[in-house]
Design a protein around this motif. Structure first.
Motif, PDB file in Angstrom:
ATOM      1  N   PHE A   1       0.833  -1.204   0.000  1.00 24.01           N
ATOM      2  CA  PHE A   1       0.000   0.000   0.000  1.00 24.01           C
ATOM      3  C   PHE A   1       0.864   1.249   0.000  1.00 24.01           C
ATOM      4  O   PHE A   1       1.907   1.286   0.639  1.00 24.01           O
ATOM      5  CB  PHE A   1      -0.895   0.028   1.249  1.00 24.01           C
ATOM      6  N   VAL A   2       0.395   2.278  -0.693  1.00 22.62           N
ATOM      7  CA  VAL A   2       1.069   3.570  -0.614  1.00 22.62           C
ATOM      8  C   VAL A   2       0.003   4.658  -0.588  1.00 22.62           C
ATOM      9  O   VAL A   2      -1.037   4.543  -1.243  1.00 22.62           O
ATOM     10  CB  VAL A   2       2.078   3.750  -1.779  1.00 22.62           C
TER      11      VAL A   2
ATOM     12  N   ASP B   1      -0.092  13.037  -2.904  1.00 31.28           N
ATOM     13  CA  ASP B   1      -0.993  11.887  -2.854  1.00 31.28           C
ATOM     14  C   ASP B   1      -0.653  10.942  -4.008  1.00 31.28           C
ATOM     15  O   ASP B   1      -0.931  11.249  -5.166  1.00 31.28           O
ATOM     16  CB  ASP B   1      -2.450  12.365  -2.968  1.00 31.28           C
ATOM     17  N   VAL B   2      -0.030   9.830  -3.702  1.00 32.59           N
ATOM     18  CA  VAL B   2       0.299   8.864  -4.758  1.00 32.59           C
ATOM     19  C   VAL B   2      -0.468   7.557  -4.545  1.00 32.59           C
ATOM     20  O   VAL B   2      -0.063   6.497  -5.023  1.00 32.59           O
ATOM     21  CB  VAL B   2       1.823   8.590  -4.853  1.00 32.59           C
TER      22      VAL B   2
ATOM     23  N   GLU C   1      -2.945   6.404  -5.821  1.00 33.03           N
ATOM     24  CA  GLU C   1      -3.322   5.780  -7.084  1.00 33.03           C
ATOM     25  C   GLU C   1      -2.367   4.634  -7.457  1.00 33.03           C
ATOM     26  O   GLU C   1      -2.750   3.679  -8.128  1.00 33.03           O
ATOM     27  CB  GLU C   1      -3.290   6.866  -8.174  1.00 33.03           C
ATOM     28  N   PHE C   2      -1.129   4.739  -6.996  1.00 29.20           N
ATOM     29  CA  PHE C   2      -0.136   3.722  -7.359  1.00 29.20           C
ATOM     30  C   PHE C   2      -0.419   2.375  -6.690  1.00 29.20           C
ATOM     31  O   PHE C   2       0.067   1.338  -7.144  1.00 29.20           O
ATOM     32  CB  PHE C   2       1.280   4.202  -7.010  1.00 29.20           C
ATOM     33  N   THR C   3      -1.215   2.395  -5.615  1.00 33.50           N
ATOM     34  CA  THR C   3      -1.557   1.136  -4.938  1.00 33.50           C
ATOM     35  C   THR C   3      -2.257   0.176  -5.897  1.00 33.50           C
ATOM     36  O   THR C   3      -2.159  -1.039  -5.748  1.00 33.50           O
ATOM     37  CB  THR C   3      -2.444   1.419  -3.705  1.00 33.50           C
ATOM     38  N   ARG C   4      -2.951   0.732  -6.904  1.00 27.57           N
ATOM     39  CA  ARG C   4      -3.609  -0.143  -7.886  1.00 27.57           C
ATOM     40  C   ARG C   4      -2.613  -0.992  -8.658  1.00 27.57           C
ATOM     41  O   ARG C   4      -2.979  -1.999  -9.255  1.00 27.57           O
ATOM     42  CB  ARG C   4      -4.426   0.694  -8.871  1.00 27.57           C
ATOM     43  N   LEU C   5      -1.356  -0.575  -8.675  1.00 32.07           N
ATOM     44  CA  LEU C   5      -0.331  -1.341  -9.395  1.00 32.07           C
ATOM     45  C   LEU C   5       0.434  -2.291  -8.473  1.00 32.07           C
ATOM     46  O   LEU C   5       1.399  -2.926  -8.883  1.00 32.07           O
ATOM     47  CB  LEU C   5       0.659  -0.388 -10.077  1.00 32.07           C
TER      48      LEU C   5
END
Lengths: 366, 366
Positions: free
Chosen positions: A260-261, A268-269, A271-275
């Motif tokens: 998780f990030v 706010d990053v 969105e990168f958790t989706r990767l």
């Protein structure tokens, strides 16, 4: 292994890129931006000058860049045979071998407990079917299980191994152990095995150690389904006969950092958790997690079953402790034969399945 | 993350292979043994029936099997857009994303210390060159370093990212943080960047976090050499400006089990040691090794140098303790700018280089 002492020095070899040999560095280097063009060019040169180690070396470098690892390895071998003192192609061979051969082979070989339960199951099956039974070992690796069968008097063992460099090594090992008359290595993917050519008859015993901690891997089930349809006889013994994925819900700051990030340096990053990886390899020595549930059986696969249906299930996990769940740590239990179970495979890498994504999917698909 | 409590149940989604959707299971299944033939067949069907989710799904499964991960991901996305409630293509998208996006991106993002030193170096470089400097971020990932530059007033930042799904995500993140007017994402490999099209002018600042613990990786040096030759101006600031591989000789039974094999169940399988990994990823949490030497600098690369020569060196390692060496545990030190060093990157995976092979090579090549 090298014995070191406080008085001695230990010498290490380091090699820097670029690894292609050059006669002299060109002043204005024209790089190949298209690897396939480079391969065609070097292949052309190799036809004109077939024993030129420089051409062969550069061809092999290009093949390795195109991920044609087997061809590249064969090329570097030829370079070594032409220039036995050259260090670079030997280094390249090691690199390629590491790419081709999964690293877990050796820790698996060193796992005495695992070896012993496989041998017990193999011995029992041969006692049952008789020494002339056709035995098939799919994913033979070093040939260990096939040699165990031969030691238990089986005379008709086919060790099927798809990776050429592993199959060659198995062949040498089997010969060194004096069992070549009982075990033959076939360098093929098992789905291409042909009865009457690669094996005398349908197998009465199928042994396979291709199960990884990823029970859901498509090709594993495909392999077993194909064996049932084409390669084994009615009433054949299958070792292992079943496998289960076991897991528990865990809390872990270390693993959470991989999954998780959110806000980073004020940005706010999230969105990168989706990767994020949906499965993360964690070594058996990685213990910085706390269990939040008892062990649960996530999935069991009956390998004596000729076909496996598609399956989507929801599993209720009883929670045994308060905490913040980051995912599930997963390992495997294999059932080799009646009374021969191997509860955990310690050298298998347990996996963490991130929970958030599953929850998200469930929320939408309910 | 999900808060769990002792009273609640936690729900997990499990999906079994095979993952291809079927209208009904064929009685005598004709499997595609040739993935490319399957792709051609499904592509043909997709032309006839372009909005058929079943055809698109099976085409995407075949593409994934052929390792055409990007194409497969795009295909499953279309399936999801046609069937928003379908679980399977979403699961496939997660699997593919995990295959495409290296897992270390997220722990790296969560590494506050690393982020802080990069930001310090970026701020200083922008103060030096002025806010209108052309800045280039190679291997931009989430876009974090580019956003740091924009926050430090840079108005002309190009974030170059080769992986499409990462580049898209970076674009969204940069927009969510209101910095799209200062940072533009270019989805290309940096060696294909064109001045005047992708960037206004030669870069005055180059920042790149593409260094891994494998300093010897060919493509990293190629990337920097290409940037020097084509993409940066005279006197450009390069962040980091240098990187070193540091390591120490270690003793470890656990690691030894991954690197060497001898007699197993009474069979000599030592031949298999030749196939051992020459580098083994070990996590920072893996500490079951004992040091036999002080830290030694294995290699330093000056990234301000336009070209890097081929290099084979022997390194003398002073031994500080008695023991049996299995290899070298390696990590990295990066030098971002004058006075801004990052001594160890904790989320980088240290590597073990097996010693035996090196010794063997040395023995022959001396």
């Amino acid at each position: 292994r090298s014995r070191t002492s406080g008085e001695n020095l230990f010498v290490v070899l380091l090699i820097s890129a670029p690894l292609s040999q050059k006669l002299e560095p060109p002043a204005n280097p024209a790089r190949f931006r298209d690897t396939n063009a480079a391969i065609r060019c070097f292949e052309f040169a190799a036809k004109a000058s077939p024993d030129n180690p420089l051409v062969l070396n550069n061809l092999s470098v290009a093949l390795a860049q195109a991920d044609r690892n087997g061809d590249a390895l064969a090329g570097f071998r030829r370079v070594v045979s032409l220039q036995p003192d050259s260090v670079m192609p030997r280094h390249q061979m090691r690199r390629l071998t590491s790419r081709i051969v999964p690293f877990w082979h050796i820790p698996m070989l060193n796992d005495v407990r695992r070896n012993d339960v496989f041998e017990a199951a193999i011995k029992r099956a041969i006692a049952e079917h008789g020494p002339s039974v056709q035995m098939l070992d799919i994913g033979a690796g070093s040939g260990l299980l096939s040699m165990m069968a031969a030691r238990a008097d089986a005379t008709n063992v086919v060790a099927c191994e798809v990776v050429p460099v592993i199959a060659e090594t198995a062949e040498r090992i089997i010969e060194q152990n004096g069992l070549s008359n009982r075990v033959s290595v076939v360098n093929k993917v098992s789905t291409n095995l042909v009865i009457g050519r690669d094996m005398q008859e349908l197998a009465g015993i199928l042994v396979s150690e291709i199960l990884s901690s990823d029970l859901l891997a498509e090709n594993v089930l495909d392999t077993f389904e194909d064996a049932h349809a084409r390669l084994i006889s009615e009433g054949a013994t299958i070792i292992p006969r079943a496998a289960s994925a076991i897991g528990c819900l865990v809390e872990s700051d270390v693993l959470g950092n991989y999954a998780f990030v959110g806000t980073v340096s004020g940005f706010d990053v999230s969105e990168f958790t989706r990767l994020a990886a949906n499965r993360l390899p964690i070594h058996g020595t990685m213990t910085e997690w706390r269990r939040l549930s008892p062990d649960i059986e996530l999935q069991t696969i009956d390998l004596t079953c000729p076909r496996h249906a598609e399956d989507i299930r929801l599993i209720d996990v009883p929670v045994s402790a308060d905490g913040t769940a980051v995912g599930i740590v997963q390992w495997m239990r294999i059932d080799l034969a009646e009374g021969i179970e191997f509860p955990i495979i310690p050298t298998t890498i347990p996996m963490v399945v991130g929970c958030r994504s599953c929850i998200r999917i469930l929320g939408r698909s309910r």
